[in-house]
Scaffold this motif. Structure first.
Motif, PDB file in Angstrom:
ATOM      1  N   ILE A  86      10.858 -50.313  90.491  1.00  9.13           N
ATOM      2  CA  ILE A  86      10.929 -50.819  88.833  1.00  9.13           C
ATOM      3  C   ILE A  86      10.477 -49.800  88.184  1.00  9.13           C
ATOM      4  CG2 ILE A  86      10.292 -52.515  87.398  1.00  9.13           C
ATOM      5  CD1 ILE A  86      10.359 -54.663  89.711  1.00  9.13           C
ATOM      6  N   LEU A  87       9.290 -49.264  88.740  1.00  2.00           N
ATOM      7  CA  LEU A  87       8.542 -48.353  87.811  1.00  2.00           C
ATOM      8  C   LEU A  87       9.368 -46.916  87.483  1.00  2.00           C
ATOM      9  CD1 LEU A  87       5.735 -48.092  86.381  1.00  2.00           C
ATOM     10  CD2 LEU A  87       4.907 -46.767  88.612  1.00  2.00           C
ATOM     11  N   GLU A  88       9.938 -46.662  88.519  1.00  2.22           N
ATOM     12  CA  GLU A  88      11.010 -45.304  88.389  1.00  2.22           C
ATOM     13  C   GLU A  88      12.224 -45.733  87.378  1.00  2.22           C
ATOM     14  OE1 GLU A  88      14.136 -43.670  91.338  1.00  2.22           O
ATOM     15  OE2 GLU A  88      12.256 -44.470  92.310  1.00  2.22           O
ATOM     16  N   GLN A  89      12.371 -46.874  87.089  1.00  2.04           N
ATOM     17  CA  GLN A  89      13.460 -47.366  85.816  1.00  2.04           C
ATOM     18  C   GLN A  89      12.663 -47.559  84.687  1.00  2.04           C
ATOM     19  OE1 GLN A  89      16.710 -47.407  86.270  1.00  2.04           O
ATOM     20  NE2 GLN A  89      16.138 -46.620  88.536  1.00  2.04           N
ATOM     21  N   GLU A  90      11.219 -47.984  84.673  1.00  3.95           N
ATOM     22  CA  GLU A  90      10.632 -48.040  83.524  1.00  3.95           C
ATOM     23  C   GLU A  90      10.442 -46.638  82.811  1.00  3.95           C
ATOM     24  OE1 GLU A  90       6.813 -50.100  83.983  1.00  3.95           O
ATOM     25  OE2 GLU A  90       7.488 -51.140  85.411  1.00  3.95           O
ATOM     26  N   HIS A  91      10.209 -45.724  83.830  1.00  6.18           N
ATOM     27  CA  HIS A  91       9.941 -44.181  83.041  1.00  6.18           C
ATOM     28  C   HIS A  91      11.433 -43.611  82.450  1.00  6.18           C
ATOM     29  CE1 HIS A  91       6.409 -43.933  86.135  1.00  6.18           C
ATOM     30  NE2 HIS A  91       6.339 -44.716  85.283  1.00  6.18           N
ATOM     31  N   SER A 150      -4.114 -49.313  79.028  1.00  5.40           N
ATOM     32  CA  SER A 150      -5.306 -49.778  79.637  1.00  5.40           C
ATOM     33  C   SER A 150      -5.650 -49.211  80.943  1.00  5.40           C
ATOM     34  CB  SER A 150      -5.301 -51.396  79.884  1.00  5.40           C
ATOM     35  OG  SER A 150      -4.920 -52.055  78.509  1.00  5.40           O
ATOM     36  N   GLY A 151      -4.685 -48.407  81.543  1.00  4.69           N
ATOM     37  CA  GLY A 151      -4.935 -47.968  83.015  1.00  4.69           C
ATOM     38  C   GLY A 151      -4.135 -46.651  83.248  1.00  4.69           C
ATOM     39  N   ARG A 152      -3.674 -46.874  84.293  1.00 12.17           N
ATOM     40  CA  ARG A 152      -2.898 -45.786  84.867  1.00 12.17           C
ATOM     41  C   ARG A 152      -2.095 -44.687  84.042  1.00 12.17           C
ATOM     42  NH1 ARG A 152       1.223 -47.877  89.350  1.00 12.17           N
ATOM     43  NH2 ARG A 152       1.986 -48.717  87.281  1.00 12.17           N
ATOM     44  N   GLY A 153      -1.509 -45.398  83.106  1.00  7.80           N
ATOM     45  CA  GLY A 153      -0.507 -44.438  82.208  1.00  7.80           C
ATOM     46  C   GLY A 153       0.543 -43.714  82.662  1.00  7.80           C
ATOM     47  N   SER A 154       1.321 -44.219  83.642  1.00  5.36           N
ATOM     48  CA  SER A 154       2.445 -43.640  84.024  1.00  5.36           C
ATOM     49  C   SER A 154       3.592 -43.566  83.186  1.00  5.36           C
ATOM     50  CB  SER A 154       2.938 -43.904  85.431  1.00  5.36           C
ATOM     51  OG  SER A 154       3.479 -45.322  85.444  1.00  5.36           O
ATOM     52  N   ASN A 155       3.660 -44.661  82.477  1.00  4.79           N
ATOM     53  CA  ASN A 155       4.567 -44.791  81.213  1.00  4.79           C
ATOM     54  C   ASN A 155       4.278 -44.028  80.116  1.00  4.79           C
ATOM     55  OD1 ASN A 155       6.961 -46.873  81.732  1.00  4.79           O
ATOM     56  ND2 ASN A 155       4.961 -47.902  82.383  1.00  4.79           N
ATOM     57  N   LEU A 156       3.132 -43.769  79.985  1.00  2.00           N
ATOM     58  CA  LEU A 156       2.700 -42.724  78.968  1.00  2.00           C
ATOM     59  C   LEU A 156       2.911 -41.403  79.275  1.00  2.00           C
ATOM     60  CD1 LEU A 156       0.710 -41.705  76.399  1.00  2.00           C
ATOM     61  CD2 LEU A 156      -0.999 -41.528  78.167  1.00  2.00           C
ATOM     62  N   ASN A 186       7.265 -53.091  73.868  1.00  4.49           N
ATOM     63  CA  ASN A 186       6.182 -53.075  75.220  1.00  4.49           C
ATOM     64  C   ASN A 186       7.327 -52.721  76.439  1.00  4.49           C
ATOM     65  OD1 ASN A 186       4.234 -53.861  76.987  1.00  4.49           O
ATOM     66  ND2 ASN A 186       5.285 -56.087  77.141  1.00  4.49           N
ATOM     67  N   ILE A 187       6.775 -52.468  77.382  1.00  8.09           N
ATOM     68  CA  ILE A 187       7.527 -52.463  78.722  1.00  8.09           C
ATOM     69  C   ILE A 187       7.032 -53.301  79.626  1.00  8.09           C
ATOM     70  CG2 ILE A 187       6.162 -50.592  79.598  1.00  8.09           C
ATOM     71  CD1 ILE A 187       9.463 -50.365  80.443  1.00  8.09           C
ATOM     72  N   HIS A 188       8.060 -54.150  80.215  1.00  8.99           N
ATOM     73  CA  HIS A 188       7.664 -55.137  81.187  1.00  8.99           C
ATOM     74  C   HIS A 188       8.460 -55.147  82.639  1.00  8.99           C
ATOM     75  CE1 HIS A 188       6.117 -59.183  82.263  1.00  8.99           C
ATOM     76  NE2 HIS A 188       7.527 -59.428  82.533  1.00  8.99           N
ATOM     77  N   PRO A 189       7.739 -54.935  83.682  1.00  7.47           N
ATOM     78  CA  PRO A 189       8.403 -54.984  85.094  1.00  7.47           C
ATOM     79  C   PRO A 189       9.162 -56.204  85.542  1.00  7.47           C
ATOM     80  CG  PRO A 189       6.172 -55.239  85.447  1.00  7.47           C
ATOM     81  CD  PRO A 189       6.230 -55.498  83.723  1.00  7.47           C
ATOM     82  N   ALA A 190      10.091 -56.761  84.814  1.00  3.83           N
ATOM     83  CA  ALA A 190      10.923 -57.842  85.363  1.00  3.83           C
ATOM     84  C   ALA A 190      12.247 -57.892  84.248  1.00  3.83           C
ATOM     85  CB  ALA A 190      10.187 -59.018  85.398  1.00  3.83           C
ATOM     86  N   LEU A 222       3.105 -50.236  73.681  1.00  4.99           N
ATOM     87  CA  LEU A 222       2.202 -50.761  74.637  1.00  4.99           C
ATOM     88  C   LEU A 222       2.742 -50.115  75.769  1.00  4.99           C
ATOM     89  CD1 LEU A 222       2.214 -54.689  73.315  1.00  4.99           C
ATOM     90  CD2 LEU A 222       1.017 -52.388  72.468  1.00  4.99           C
ATOM     91  N   ALA A 223       1.799 -49.451  76.664  1.00  7.81           N
ATOM     92  CA  ALA A 223       2.309 -48.974  77.967  1.00  7.81           C
ATOM     93  C   ALA A 223       1.118 -49.272  78.822  1.00  7.81           C
ATOM     94  CB  ALA A 223       2.330 -47.497  77.783  1.00  7.81           C
ATOM     95  N   GLY A 224       1.381 -50.603  79.462  1.00  4.38           N
ATOM     96  CA  GLY A 224       0.209 -50.976  80.359  1.00  4.38           C
ATOM     97  C   GLY A 224      -0.884 -51.423  79.658  1.00  4.38           C
ATOM     98  N   TYR A 225      -0.825 -51.966  78.244  1.00  6.93           N
ATOM     99  CA  TYR A 225      -1.903 -52.515  77.596  1.00  6.93           C
ATOM    100  C   TYR A 225      -2.231 -53.849  78.066  1.00  6.93           C
ATOM    101  CZ  TYR A 225      -4.579 -54.001  73.431  1.00  6.93           C
ATOM    102  OH  TYR A 225      -5.410 -54.453  72.656  1.00  6.93           O
TER     103      TYR A 225
HETATM  104  C1  GRF Z   1       3.844 -51.193  84.402  1.00  8.76           C
HETATM  105  O1  GRF Z   1       4.337 -51.705  85.272  1.00  8.76           O
HETATM  106  C2  GRF Z   1       4.245 -51.768  83.026  1.00  8.76           C
HETATM  107  O2  GRF Z   1       5.723 -52.432  83.125  1.00  8.76           O
HETATM  108  C3  GRF Z   1       3.402 -52.977  82.891  1.00  8.76           C
HETATM  109  O3  GRF Z   1       2.198 -52.376  83.257  1.00  8.76           O
HETATM  110  C4  GRF Z   1       2.399 -51.330  84.159  1.00  8.76           C
HETATM  111  C5  GRF Z   1       1.809 -50.011  83.801  1.00  8.76           C
HETATM  112  O4  GRF Z   1       1.677 -49.029  84.328  1.00  8.76           O
HETATM  113  N1  GRF Z   1       3.264 -53.439  81.701  1.00  8.76           N
HETATM  114  P1  GRF Z   1       1.325 -47.454  83.745  1.00  8.76           P
HETATM  115  O5  GRF Z   1      -0.175 -47.625  83.157  1.00  8.76           O
HETATM  116  O6  GRF Z   1       2.364 -47.257  82.682  1.00  8.76           O
HETATM  117  O7  GRF Z   1       1.386 -46.754  84.797  1.00  8.76           O
END
Ligand code: GRF
Length: 207
Positions: free
Chosen positions: A175-180, A14-20, A112-116, A91-94
């Motif tokens: 947290i985002l650094e770890q998500e990636h 839906s947005g920035r797409g850093s996880n993508l 899905n990825i969740h920041p907690a 799902l990556a920021g959906y």
């Molecule tokens: C991330 O923090 C993810 O955990 C959450 O939404 C954010 C999406 O960031 N579900 P990005 O679009 O992947 O940059």
């Protein structure tokens, strides 16, 4: 020698797409035996779409605001996933809730990825909630998606400390650094058939 079929991943954004981007980069480095079959954004102009384009990845927009009927909206996403042969939906920021019908259709094949650190702080604005609560550790969770909000079986988690001078932004960045890291890892494990579900526990199989 017979080449193993690569896992095809459809990514919903839906947005920035850093996880993508992290998933694309890990695939390009040869760390994840997968390919992205399509990126679907429900938001026109999302930065994630530019990221897909830069890597010649097929992308489409299914504008959630253009549909009154959720079934019709999701039918377009299902079509994109199925037309491109997606085995796994990530799902990556959906920012929309999937219907039970969608989840049933891709049962056990949606991540899905969740920041907690679930089950703490499901839902939205969770870094702010973690700070307000005063937890000393938070982190990121990759989980399979079920009918609840952020309730599905946990695949991987990473822990980060919450520091005294953290703001929502600084904690989110840590947290985002770890998500990636953990999102590509989870996709790799799925691609290798190593995720075994026992009850709601996921055990990571050996080679
Ligand atoms: C991330 O923090 C993810 O955990 C959450 O939404 C954010 C999406 O960031 N579900 P990005 O679009 O992947 O940059």
């Amino acid at each position: 020698m017979k080449q193993k079929k690569k896992l095809k991943v459809g990514v919903l954004v839906s947005g920035r797409g850093s996880n993508l981007q992290a998933i694309i980069d890990a695939i390009e480095r040869g760390e994840v035996p997968a390919e992205i079959s399509v990126v679907v954004s429900n938001v026109p102009g999302a930065l994630a779409l530019d990221r897909a384009a830069k890597h010649n990845i097929r992308s489409i927009v299914v504008d959630s605001k253009a549909f009154e009927n959720k079934d019709e909206y999701e039918a377009q996403i299902i079509k994109a996933m199925e037309d491109t042969g997606a085995d796994l939906v990530c799902l990556a920021g959906y920012m929309r809730i999937l219907s039970p019908e969608f989840i049933e259709r891709f049962k056990g094949r949606i991540m899905n990825i969740h920041p907690a650190l679930l089950p703490a702080f499901p839902g939205l604005h969770v870094q702010k909630k973690a700070l307000e609560y005063g937890v000393k550790y938070s982190g990121a969770t990759v989980h399979f998606v079920d009918e609840g909000t952020d309730t599905g079986p946990v695949i991987l988690q990473a822990v980060v400390p919450v520091l005294d001078d953290d703001t929502e932004e600084s904690l989110s960045a840590r947290i985002l650094e770890q998500e990636h890291k953990i999102y590509p890892q989870a996709i790799k494990l799925f691609a290798e058939g190593k995720l075994k579900l026992e009850g709601r526990r996921i055990k990571v199989g050996k080679d």
